[in-house]
Design a protein around this motif. Structure first.
Motif, short mmCIF file in Angstrom:
data_model
loop_
_atom_site.label_atom_id
_atom_site.label_comp_id
_atom_site.label_asym_id
_atom_site.label_seq_id
_atom_site.Cartn_x
_atom_site.Cartn_y
_atom_site.Cartn_z
N ALA A 1 6.17 -15.25 5.44
CA ALA A 1 7.24 -15.16 4.44
C ALA A 1 8.09 -13.91 4.64
N GLY A 2 7.75 -13.09 5.63
CA GLY A 2 8.49 -11.84 5.84
C GLY A 2 8.32 -10.89 4.67
N TYR A 3 7.13 -10.93 4.08
CA TYR A 3 6.87 -10.15 2.87
C TYR A 3 6.49 -8.72 3.21
N THR A 4 7.06 -7.77 2.49
CA THR A 4 6.65 -6.37 2.65
C THR A 4 6.19 -5.83 1.29
N GLN A 5 5.46 -4.71 1.33
CA GLN A 5 4.96 -4.02 0.13
C GLN A 5 3.64 -4.61 -0.39
N ALA A 6 3.24 -4.17 -1.58
CA ALA A 6 1.98 -4.64 -2.16
C ALA A 6 2.17 -6.05 -2.70
N GLY A 7 1.15 -6.88 -2.52
CA GLY A 7 1.20 -8.23 -3.07
C GLY A 7 -0.21 -8.75 -3.25
N THR A 8 -0.33 -9.84 -3.98
CA THR A 8 -1.64 -10.44 -4.18
C THR A 8 -1.56 -11.93 -3.89
N VAL A 9 -2.47 -12.40 -3.06
CA VAL A 9 -2.53 -13.82 -2.77
C VAL A 9 -3.72 -14.39 -3.54
N GLU A 10 -3.42 -15.29 -4.47
CA GLU A 10 -4.46 -15.84 -5.34
C GLU A 10 -5.01 -17.16 -4.79
N PHE A 11 -6.33 -17.31 -4.92
CA PHE A 11 -7.01 -18.53 -4.48
C PHE A 11 -7.95 -19.02 -5.57
N ILE A 12 -8.22 -20.32 -5.59
CA ILE A 12 -9.39 -20.76 -6.34
C ILE A 12 -10.43 -21.17 -5.31
N VAL A 13 -11.69 -20.96 -5.69
CA VAL A 13 -12.80 -21.16 -4.76
C VAL A 13 -13.81 -22.09 -5.43
N ASP A 14 -14.22 -23.13 -4.73
CA ASP A 14 -15.17 -24.05 -5.36
C ASP A 14 -16.61 -23.65 -5.05
N ALA A 15 -17.56 -24.43 -5.55
CA ALA A 15 -18.97 -24.05 -5.45
C ALA A 15 -19.43 -23.94 -4.00
#
Ligand code: ADP
Length: 485
Positions: free
Chosen positions: A268-282
């Motif tokens: 995405a050409g992203y710079t700086q601080a960021g957070t990538v959110e996920f959901i995780v199953d059992a």
């Protein structure tokens, strides 16, 4: 080489405005606070080197008012703007306006924010670089198409707003019969909240964990991840307790999630601080949810385990510097856990509780950090997010971090508003939580208001209450006397 930041305007309030200024001042950068009518005496204004009164109280009149904030920067001669989180922090129009005013925006470019801010376009990028997605529709769907897609995905499923956030416009659908009505409702909710009624469908993952990756990249093509944060303890889709590292997560899953997050932000050409959110199953399958293009509320747990000051990194990267550490140099030590202290009533459906903080005493304990935005005597206004402070405890292992956090919360004395302190202590003491077996339905499954004991007042609280009673009696007596003269 880009010029060094001399004067930073923090376009926010509360604990985050204090936290950002603390690092800026340590780095020798002068700070400018902006404030509304209700925040005249707030700590973020007091600690600033300069202050600018925005007027008004409602967010639209103050912390969301782009022209006023730009005027504040011009009037005070600020050369950079830090948006904090919430308010304008993920608004590409604001980032663009700051840039066009010739100022440095401490955050990603508006273009990267636009790409990742919309869940549908973010998912398209994720798909291109093989970041796993929850099975669902690749684009926004309309009513007719929704039925075909829903049958393919299977029930139960979720309808989500493309522009979504804060759980708004999200609806669970159990069967075909409910689909059309749920679509209509989700659409109108999304339109009201975001001005955009596009929605998409996603398979409903049963009792997932919410795990997110902190990423950081500079303007020279370097990108790293600073491990994960587990944020499964939520009420109304809002986080209450966050910790790092995530309990019981396999090393290979951790690494695969970190690498997936980096692929996504690079694409995405992203710079700086960021957070990538996920959901995780059992089974530890992880699925990409969304990217937060800003500093998160829960960033201190990452700071506690890595020793990195993320705001310092943001300011350095904004000045064109390279990331201070490479991936191999970022270490993870011990365990950290954060509790958000909200002025809310856990006995009444977490309704916001406003009032004057008659007594407000922060705990002081080794291994405990408090990011606070209030002080005794202050009014907690109705207009903004009701978070008062965050308490972050570090320990060599998870259980000692939990114990320290609990001890700190036991010594956090608030009189005047209801808080979530005893609710958080209930969670911390729960055997399922202590075993690290959390998922996003934990609160729903294990918490009922009756389970909070109605404990007696502490001596400090009783003293504060007595002082209040005396004060009321005294002022009543005073006016009664004046009336006689
Ligand atoms: P928002 O941006 O509105 O906060 P998210 O997509 O980030 O929405 O999801 C918020 C929360 O909703 C997650 O932390 C998780 O608890 C739940 N959630 C989201 N997607 C799913 C899904 N497909 N299945 C089950 N729960 C989900």
């Amino acid at each position: 080489m880009m010029p060094k930041i001399q004067k930073l305007l923090v376009a926010n309030r509360g604990e985050i405005a204090c936290r950002v200024q603390r690092t800026a001042q340590r780095m020798g950068i002068r700070t400018v606070a902006i404030y509304s009518e209700a925040d005249r005496y707030a700590p973020h204004v007091e600690m600033a080197d300069e202050r600018y009164f925005l007027g008004g109280n409602l967010p639209a009149e103050s912390y969301l008012n782009i022209p006023k904030i730009l005027e504040a920067a011009r009037a005070t001669g600020a050369d950079a703007v830090h948006p904090g989180y919430g308010f304008l922090s993920e608004n590409p129009a604001f980032a663009r306006a700051v840039r066009e005013a010739g100022l440095c925006f401490v955050g990603p470019t508006p273009e990267a924010m636009e790409k990742l801010g919309n869940k549908v376009t973010a998912k398209q990028i994720a798909r291109e670089v093989a970041v796993p997605l929850v099975p669902g529709t690749a684009h926004a769907v309309r009513e007719g198409e929704a039925l075909v897609e829903a049958k393919r995905i299977g029930f139960p499923l979720l309808i989500k707003a493309a522009a979504g956030g804060g759980g708004k416009g999200m609806r669970k659908v159990f069967s075909e019969a409910d689909l059309q009505e749920a679509m209509a409702r989700a659409r109108s909710e999304a339109l009201a909240a975001f001005g955009d009624d596009s929605v998409f469908l996603e398979r409903y993952i049963d009792k997932p964990r919410h795990i997110e990756i902190q990423v950081f990249s500079d303007l020279h093509g370097n990108a790293v991840y600073l491990y994960e944060r587990e944020c499964s303890i939520q009420r109304r889709h809002q986080k209450v307790i966050e910790e790092a590292p995530a309990p019981h997560l396999k090393e290979e899953t951790r690494k695969a999630m970190g690498e997936a997050a980096l692929r996504l932000i690079r694409a995405a050409g992203y710079t700086q601080a960021g957070t990538v959110e996920f959901i995780v199953d059992a089974e530890e399958n992880f699925y990409f949810l969304e990217v937060n293009t800003r500093l998160q509320v829960e960033h201190p747990v990452t700071e506690a385990i890595t020793g990195v000051d993320l705001v310092e990194w943001q300011l350095r990267v904004a000045q064109g510097e390279r990331l201070p550490l490479s991936q191999e140099e970022i270490s993870c030590r011990g365990h950290a856990i954060e509790a958000r202290v909200y002025a809310e009533d856990p006995r009444a459906g977490f309704l916001p509780s406003t009032g004057v903080l008659y007594s407000y005493e922060l705990p002081r304990l080794e291994g405990v950090r408090i990011d606070n935005g209030y002080e005794e005597g202050q009014l907690v206004p109705l207009f903004y997010d009701p978070m008062l402070a965050k308490v972050i405890a570090w320990g060599p292992d998870r259980i000692s971090a939990i114990q320290r956090l609990d001890q700190a919360l036991a010594n956090f004395a608030v009189v005047g508003v209801q808080t979530t302190i005893d609710f958080v202590r209930f969670v911390l003491a729960h055997p399922v939580f202590q075993a690290g077996l959390t998922h996003t339905h934990f609160v729903e499954e294990h918490f009922r208001p009756e389970l909070l004991d109605n404990r007696p007042l502490s001596p400090e609280e009783r003293e504060a209450l007595q002082a209040l009673i005396d004060w009321i009696a005294h002022s009543w007596y005073g006016s009664w006397q004046n009336g006689r003269e």
